[in-house]
Motif scaffolding. Structure first.
Motif, PDB file in Angstrom:
ATOM      1  N   ASP A 173       3.186   0.957  -3.825  1.00 17.25           N
ATOM      2  CA  ASP A 173       4.471   0.789  -3.337  1.00 17.25           C
ATOM      3  C   ASP A 173       5.411  -0.644  -4.034  1.00 17.25           C
ATOM      4  O   ASP A 173       4.558  -1.250  -4.025  1.00 17.25           O
ATOM      5  N   ARG A 224       0.620  -1.238  -0.220  1.00 16.55           N
ATOM      6  CA  ARG A 224       0.011  -0.131  -0.058  1.00 16.55           C
ATOM      7  C   ARG A 224       0.544   1.317  -0.007  1.00 16.55           C
ATOM      8  O   ARG A 224       2.143   1.193   0.620  1.00 16.55           O
ATOM      9  N   GLN A 225       0.257   2.080  -0.730  1.00 12.47           N
ATOM     10  CA  GLN A 225       0.851   3.702  -0.314  1.00 12.47           C
ATOM     11  C   GLN A 225       2.084   4.060   0.676  1.00 12.47           C
ATOM     12  O   GLN A 225       0.988   3.736   1.618  1.00 12.47           O
ATOM     13  N   GLY A 226       3.494   4.031   0.632  1.00 17.20           N
ATOM     14  CA  GLY A 226       3.858   4.062   2.335  1.00 17.20           C
ATOM     15  C   GLY A 226       4.214   4.009   2.619  1.00 17.20           C
ATOM     16  O   GLY A 226       4.951   4.165   3.973  1.00 17.20           O
ATOM     17  N   ASN A 227       3.504   2.520   2.696  1.00 22.32           N
ATOM     18  CA  ASN A 227       4.481   1.034   2.598  1.00 22.32           C
ATOM     19  C   ASN A 227       3.963   1.252   3.829  1.00 22.32           C
ATOM     20  O   ASN A 227       4.756   1.867   4.788  1.00 22.32           O
ATOM     21  N   PRO A 228       2.496   1.477   4.725  1.00 20.63           N
ATOM     22  CA  PRO A 228       2.919   1.763   6.444  1.00 20.63           C
ATOM     23  C   PRO A 228       2.873   0.614   7.092  1.00 20.63           C
ATOM     24  O   PRO A 228       3.468   0.069   8.300  1.00 20.63           O
TER      25      PRO A 228
END
Length: 316
Positions: free
Chosen positions: A259, A173-177
């Motif tokens: 990402d 996921r965006q930002g690699n949480p």
């Protein structure tokens, strides 16, 4: 036979007692009208029945009722005597290759079959494919494709040619949480995974990495959550339905909103059996792969390494 029914190419092959290759040929000629549902070609029951009626055996005047001769409909104007060449795999580079082959090599008609790497090699062993694409990692040696090819095509004569290389890794996921950076991170609790089907190169890559890192499949929540292509996996991550999946860099750039964590450089190769027929067109295929025109088209697609494109890697 209900007019609402439809059949896959495999079902039609069984019903008519012919090979899938012949079914593809009939579709390509226009004798069997078809349409695509996802990655499957389907033929309506009514169209199949119409084809059977056109080719039904009827008595010829002057002969006994037991002696018959087939009466075929006139083939459509697009009919060609070119022999079909079945190319397996999902990547867009194969569609580009098929277009070049159709324009440059007389006597053949490229047909695309959308199956994974392992199933592609099995289909070649069974005589159902002519050009197989494969990206299968052998975790013990770090080698791509050749260990599998040698085992599955034992006793056969074949040539292995590089098509391209590309990055494979994790869609996150965006930002690699979750801060995922390596294969061993997949065992973290709470991650929702989305997987590929058995026989695909991405599934083999995942299973080999899990084995090498001592991670059991059941530790991945979503291991049985299956998508049949890279796009499906990337879309599930982008929509938030999954946290991570395995795929290639190119698809991440197409989907956006995710990402990509590159973890391995995979080699994407072509395999062709060496027969008296295939050796009439393999040299022309190699010329296409090595041509500037073909490479320029692939260079327009991000994520492809063409430094070895057209190189013969192995011959048996």
């Amino acid at each position: 036979m209900s007019s609402d029914m439809s059949y896959t190419t495999e079902e039609i092959a069984k019903l008519l007692k012919i090979s899938k290759l012949t079914v593809y040929d009939l579709i390509k000629k226009g004798e069997l009208p078809s349409y695509r549902v996802g990655k499957q070609m389907r033929v309506d029951a009514a169209d199949l029945e119409a084809y059977k009626q056109r080719t039904r055996m009827v008595p010829i005047p002057g002969q006994s009722a037991e002696v018959h001769s087939p009466v075929h409909s006139q083939p459509p104007a697009s009919f060609s005597t070119n022999r079909p060449v079945v190319i397996t795999g999902h990547d867009i580079s194969l569609d580009i290759l098929a277009n070049h082959m159709e324009q440059a090599i007389p006597g053949i008609r490229p047909l695309r079959s959308f199956v994974g790497s392992l199933d592609s090699l099995i289909s070649m062993y069974k005589g159902e494919a002519d050009i197989v694409s494969t990206h299968l990692l052998d975790g013990d040696t770090g080698e791509y494709n050749l260990p599998y090819i040698r085992k599955l095509l034992v006793g056969s004569s074949y040539v292995v040619v590089n098509l391209l290389s590309r990055n494979a890794g994790l869609y996150v996921r965006q930002g690699n949480p979750f801060g995922l950076t390596q294969w061993s991170d997949l065992s973290r609790p709470g991650l929702r995974f989305v997987n590929r089907e058995k026989g695909s190169g991405a599934r083999v890559l995942l299973d080999e990495q899990l084995r090498l890192h001592g991670t059991k499949p059941e530790q991945l929540a979503g291991y049985d959550n299956i998508q049949t292509n890279h796009l499906g996996v990337a879309t599930k991550v982008a929509s938030g339905e999954a946290d991570v999946g395995v795929g290639i860099e190119k698809t991440a750039s197409i989907v956006g909103q995710i990402d990509f964590i590159p973890l391995i450089r995979e080699r994407y190769d072509l395999v062709m059996l060496k027969t008296s027929w295939s050796q009439t067109w393999i040299p022309a295929l190699l010329q296409i792969l090595q041509s500037d025109t073909f490479k320029k088209e692939l260079q327009a697609i991000p994520g492809f390494d063409l430094s070895r494109t057209g190189e013969i890697l192995f011959e048996a």
